[in-house]
Design an enzyme around this catalytic site. Structure first.
Site, PDB file in Angstrom:
ATOM      1  N   ASP A   1       0.829  -1.203   0.000  1.00  0.00           N
ATOM      2  CA  ASP A   1       0.000   0.000   0.000  1.00  0.00           C
ATOM      3  C   ASP A   1       0.864   1.255   0.000  1.00  0.00           C
ATOM      4  OD1 ASP A   1      -2.407   1.369  -0.043  1.00  0.00           O
ATOM      5  OD2 ASP A   1      -3.250   0.277   1.655  1.00  0.00           O
TER       6      ASP A   1
ATOM      7  N   CYS B 226      -1.255  -1.361  -4.395  1.00  0.00           N
ATOM      8  CA  CYS B 226      -2.387  -0.636  -3.814  1.00  0.00           C
ATOM      9  C   CYS B 226      -1.915   0.745  -3.401  1.00  0.00           C
ATOM     10  CB  CYS B 226      -2.950  -1.389  -2.613  1.00  0.00           C
ATOM     11  SG  CYS B 226      -4.392  -0.590  -1.867  1.00  0.00           S
TER      12      CYS B 226
ATOM     13  N   ASP C 136     -10.747   1.985  -3.753  1.00  0.00           N
ATOM     14  CA  ASP C 136     -11.337   1.514  -2.510  1.00  0.00           C
ATOM     15  C   ASP C 136     -12.857   1.473  -2.600  1.00  0.00           C
ATOM     16  OD1 ASP C 136      -8.955   1.093  -1.221  1.00  0.00           O
ATOM     17  OD2 ASP C 136      -8.970   2.970  -0.113  1.00  0.00           O
TER      18      ASP C 136
END
Length: 734
Positions: free
Chosen positions: A478, A524, A546
């Site tokens: 992420d 991500c 998301d």
């Protein structure tokens, strides 16, 4: 007197017209860069100026490129370099430049003349053509690189810059690509958005002046606007017809893409790293390489362009692009930060019951001095939290394997929480301004990846997890912060930061990929904040948004599909939105499917449907992931969105249709024409993902249709409020 003046003007125009329509002089050099369908032709004239004279459909007879008029620019260009292959600044050019420098002696001008060129095989069927340019007065050189992938019809372009002047030269602008396209009108489709509303398209006609797409976010560069676009010539972009150039920049940092309609109404185009706050001091003998710009030119509309990019990406860019992917169950919506070993191991059994391949443990598993119980602490402290996980990750990996599924983990290794041990020990590793109050994005700061020590640390985060847990099967990487406070305590050149950060990031990713080449990695970034082919050299897949609301995802996934293939697009079934689980599953199935749901809360029919859908998906995923995609009905133009995937042998296709309108009586009123089938073959059409307790209104094993019929007359999937999503399998009949 007036008559004499008018006559002289007439002779000038007549002479100019003759020049404009005349073929190139015989001593001009033509550098022909070709794919299966496209040609980019650069002419070197007697003054050694490299200029673009053709970008479009390739000619059957290459010798005829020399017949293209010596100046096809529809008017007088006083500089003769409006169509330069790499336009320099500071000399006779007064339009948008591709490159701008200040020499070691302070001279702000640049002149680039042709020296030589070469072409050679570049592996996997590709060819690399390099054109070498040099300033006649300075020891300053630029090489233009064009890598062609003939079968995929894609061209990859970048530049390298070097010099041997006595002192450093300052690069103020350094584009990757500079193209030139004459047409009557130009229609640009670009994309914009924010968190949870990514990839909203906007088409507009380009007029005289400069249209700029850019970002200054540092990390998460795609958050507001991705570096990808569609350019249609002479009419707005159509799905199946018209000339369309699809382009995207393979760079994970600040970028700038400029479209300039010049005084002669021709389009000049530059793409590359954003020069914003990024003047680069290049030492003598050093080489600066720009990121790659990728483009394909289609004469069959947006559909033809996207299929070319998909084939290229699967074969040449995305790791294991022709391989398998793991379906996963993520714990995030089941637990958020509130979990322990008992909760997590119980979820393994839910994953096994559902039928997924892998369980992914998301955020919240680390930090001891500052436990990660919310998003205000602990980033940087990548040790298992002893309260939540007293036996460590190894125990979870082992327990998952005993249950019969694999185990994966979430990391955000580029970031640091101000409340963390890492921040306390190494404040100089953090990007922040001296003598200024710290300003946070999502309660965190960015580590300084221009610092080699930080690069070692970030690599070590991944390497330590993998070394201790060698059977760990998946990492979700992420990146949730942008670069505020843009200053490095250790970088001697402050204006290098934005560029050096991305280079440092790529060095880390390269090390991870080299040591763990088969490790599946999800890219991500709080959703689609970093989706580009620079990062996707190292990641098997990406997280588009998301926002996993089924209806919203139709639009988001639709727009990503112009540039990225289904195998790389992670689509998860979650509890976002109000659609039934069948709708959410059918939407997720048009890519790389996964789950973020609480399995124990599914009722009997929902669980049965999901289990059967996973089995169906496992059977169909080779077609979805490797097939050619055809968009049949746009969600922006009617009540129904419809698209299909057709395999290479054209004996199997998977067709998805969705209701995107809640208006009265909305639905598919008539047939939708299919595409990509073999007109001579005969096909059966069967509905899949039929919900338990319901019957299909379509399935009839005895009825078959010719490919010609399905592509000419079409077929109605019968989408309406009662059948809001329909998945059909089209199979060659025996």
């Amino acid at each position: 007197m007036i008559r004499t003046f008018l006559f002289s003007q007439f002779l000038l125009l007549l002479s100019l017209s003759t020049v404009l329509s005349a073929p190139a002089p015989p001593d001009d050099t033509h550098i022909v860069i070709e794919t299966r369908q496209t040609a980019l032709v650069i002419r070197v004239n007697k003054d050694k100026d490299p200029v673009i004279v053709h970008l479009g459909t390739k000619l059957s007879h290459p010798e005829e490129y020399a017949r293209i008029s010596s100046n096809g620019k529809r008017g007088e260009d006083y500089t003769a370099i409006y169509n330069s292959a790499y336009t320099p600044a500071g000399g006779r050019n007064l339009l948008e430049p591709a490159i701008q420098v200040t020499h070691a002696d302070g001279n702000p001008s640049l002149d680039l003349r042709y020296v030589r060129h070469e072409s050679k095989p570049a592996g996997d069927g590709a060819t690399l053509t390099t054109i070498y340019l040099k300033d006649p007065q300075y020891a300053f050189e630029v090489a233009l690189h064009y890598k062609t992938y003939p079968d995929e019809d894609v061209i990859e372009q970048w530049s390298t810059i070097k010099h041997t002047e006595k002192k450093a030269v300052t690069l103020h602008k350094y584009a990757s690509a500079n193209l030139y396209i004459p047409a009557d009108t130009y229609y640009l489709t670009h994309f914009h958005g924010d968190w949870a509303r990514e990839m909203n398209p906007r088409e507009e006609a380009l007029t005289e002046g400069v249209k700029v797409l850019d970002t200054k976010l540092g990390t998460r560069a795609d958050l507001f606007q991705p570096p990808s676009f569609l350019l249609a010539l002479d009419k707005p972009a159509q799905e199946n017809e018209g000339d369309v150039l699809a382009g995207t920049l393979a760079w994970s940092g600040n970028y700038q893409i400029a479209f300039e309609v010049d005084p002669l109404h021709n389009l000049r185009f530059m793409a590359g790293i954003n020069p914003y706050a990024s003047a680069y001091s290049l030492a003598p003998g050093k080489e600066f390489t720009t990121p790659a710009f990728l483009f394909t030119y289609s004469t069959t509309g947006k559909g033809g362009a996207s299929r070319s990019l998909h084939r290229w990406a699967r074969k040449h860019r995305i790791p294991q692009g022709d391989g398998n992917r793991l379906t996963l169950l993520n714990n995030w919506e089941a637990t958020y930060f509130d979990f322990n070993e008992e909760k997590i191991t119980a979820l393994f059994k839910d994953g096994k019951k559902l039928g997924v391949d892998l369980f992914l443990l998301d955020d919240g598993w680390f930090g001891n001095k500052y436990p990660r119980n919310n998003d205000h602490t602990s980033l940087g402290d990548w040790q298992e939290n002893k309260t939540k996980l007293p036996h460590g990750l190894g125990y979870l990996v082992s327990e998952a394997e005993k249950t019969g599924i694999k185990f994966g983990i979430w990391l955000e290794p580029e970031m640091v929480s101000p409340k963390s041990e890492l921040y306390e020990k190494h404040p100089d590793w953090v990007l922040k301004l001296p003598n200024r109050e710290e300003y946070y994005f999502r309660n965190q700061l960015v580590l300084d990846l221009s610092n080699p020590k930080v690069q070692d640390f970030v690599f070590g985060v991944v390497d330590n997890v993998m070394t201790k847990n060698p059977s760990l099967a998946y990492i979700k990487w992420d990146c949730n912060a942008v670069i505020y406070n843009a200053f490095s305590a250790t970088n001697p050149n402050p204006s290098h930061l934005y560029v050096d950060y991305v280079h440092g990031l790529y060095k880390v990713m390269e090390r991870v990929h080299t040591k763990y080449p088969k490790l599946p990695l999800m890219l991500c970034s709080g959703g689609g904040g970093r989706v580009d082919y620079g990062s996707l050299r190292y990641f098997t897949e990406f997280w588009p948004s998301d926002n996993t609301d089924g209806l919203e995802r139709i639009f988001i996934q639709w727009n990503y599909s112009y540039f990225f293939p289904a195998i790389a697009t992670c689509n998860h079934i979650t509890d976002w939105g109000k659609q039934p689980i069948k709708f959410r599953t059918d939407v997720a199935m048009m890519g790389k499917m996964g789950y973020d749901i609480v399995v124990s809360k599914l009722d009997e029919k929902e669980l049965q449907f999901s289990q059967e859908a996973l089995k169906t998906y496992d059977r169909l995923k080779p077609v979805i992931w490797q097939g050619d995609q055809y968009r049949l009905a746009s969600p922006y133009e009617g009540d129904v969105a419809s698209l299909m995937y057709v395999n290479g042998s054209k004996d199997k296709a998977v067709w998805f249709s969705y209701l995107v309108s809640n208006r009265y009586n909305a639905g598919s009123k008539g047939n939708i024409r299919l595409a990509g089938l073999d007109p001579a073959k005969t096909y059966s059409v069967q509905e899949l993902n039929v919900y338990p307790g319901t019957k299909s209104s379509i399935n009839n094993a005895t009825t078959t249709y010719s490919g010609n019929y399905l592509m000419t007359v079409g077929f109605n999937p019968n989408v309406d409020a009662r059948r809001a999503s329909v998945v059909l399998e089209v199979t060659e009949a025996n």
